[in-house]
Design an enzyme around this catalytic site. Structure first.
Site, PDB file in Angstrom:
ATOM      1  N   HIS A  19      61.714  50.344  14.925  1.00 39.92           N
ATOM      2  CA  HIS A  19      62.174  49.902  13.602  1.00 39.92           C
ATOM      3  C   HIS A  19      61.010  49.797  12.624  1.00 39.92           C
ATOM      4  CE1 HIS A  19      60.403  45.920  14.237  1.00 39.92           C
ATOM      5  NE2 HIS A  19      60.880  45.985  15.476  1.00 39.92           N
ATOM      6  N   GLU A  79      64.840  44.008  21.878  1.00 42.45           N
ATOM      7  CA  GLU A  79      63.502  43.599  22.288  1.00 42.45           C
ATOM      8  C   GLU A  79      63.622  42.549  23.386  1.00 42.45           C
ATOM      9  OE1 GLU A  79      60.527  44.163  22.943  1.00 42.45           O
ATOM     10  OE2 GLU A  79      59.693  44.321  20.907  1.00 42.45           O
TER      11      GLU A  79
END
Length: 209
Positions: free
Chosen positions: A10, A83
């Site tokens: 990202h 994550e």
């Protein structure tokens, strides 16, 4: 037939810029992160691909949605691409984490793959989720190219996994925001093709946006 997996990190978040540990907590993309996401979108608008997948965390979805707005693909979110959860360390700088939770941060900093941060998870747990998801994606799209937006920790663990590097080995490679990484999936195995490509972040790559 192999599946080409384009794995993206990202764009930069506000917490990235402040050096805060994020884990499952979230932060919006910074102005630079939005520029990076748009640069990825511009690059992908010139490349044919079959599907767009993303972690369900906001920073990954925000990046994926800016890609989707340019390419027209629906975004398929999957929590297995998240994550690693960092529990009580989330929202702290590394210095704050070391001061407030010295023993826990010390274990975290050793890269021990099975250490579970209180309130979070281990690196091996998170890697297992990601490998399962990416294997399913690879099997679902034989002979195709697929784009996946995920996170730095996931990419770091997956890099080691694919190359057979012990997970506790100190990281001697970069995982930059909005980096472009290609792995091929074939017969249940992943093969690294490209790592850490950020050529799309040059200013001239945005001239056509």
């Amino acid at each position: 037939m192999k599946t080409e997996l384009i794995l993206l990190r990202h764009g930069e978040t506000e917490w990235n810029a402040l050096g805060l540990l994020q884990g499952h907590r979230d932060s919006p993309l910074s102005a630079e992160g939005l520029r990076q996401a748009d640069a990825l979108a511009a690059r992908l608008s010139t490349l044919s691909f079959s599907a767009l997948y993303s972690s369900d965390l906001g920073r990954a979805m925000q990046t994926a949605q800016r890609i989707a707005a340019r390419t027209g693909h629906p975004v398929h979110s999957d929590a297995r691409l998240r994550e690693r959860g960092l529990g009580i360390l989330e929202g702290l700088t590394r210095e704050e984490a070391s001061r407030q939770h010295p023993e826990i941060f010390g274990e975290y900093a050793t890269n021990a793959p099975d250490f579970v941060v209180p309130g979070g998870e281990s690196t091996s747990q998170r890697l297992g989720h990601a490998v399962e998801c990416l294997g399913e994606v690879g099997s679902r799209h034989p002979g195709e190219r697929v784009v996946v937006v995920t996170h730095g920790g996931v990419l770091s663990s997956f890099f080691r996994h694919s190359l057979g590097i012990p997970p506790s080995t100190p990281r001697a490679f970069s995982v930059l925001n909005a980096c472009w990484n290609q792995f091929d999936y074939h017969q249940g195995a992943f093969r690294l093709v490209t790592w850490g490509d950020i050529t799309h972040l040059r200013d001239d790559s945005l001239d056509d946006t």
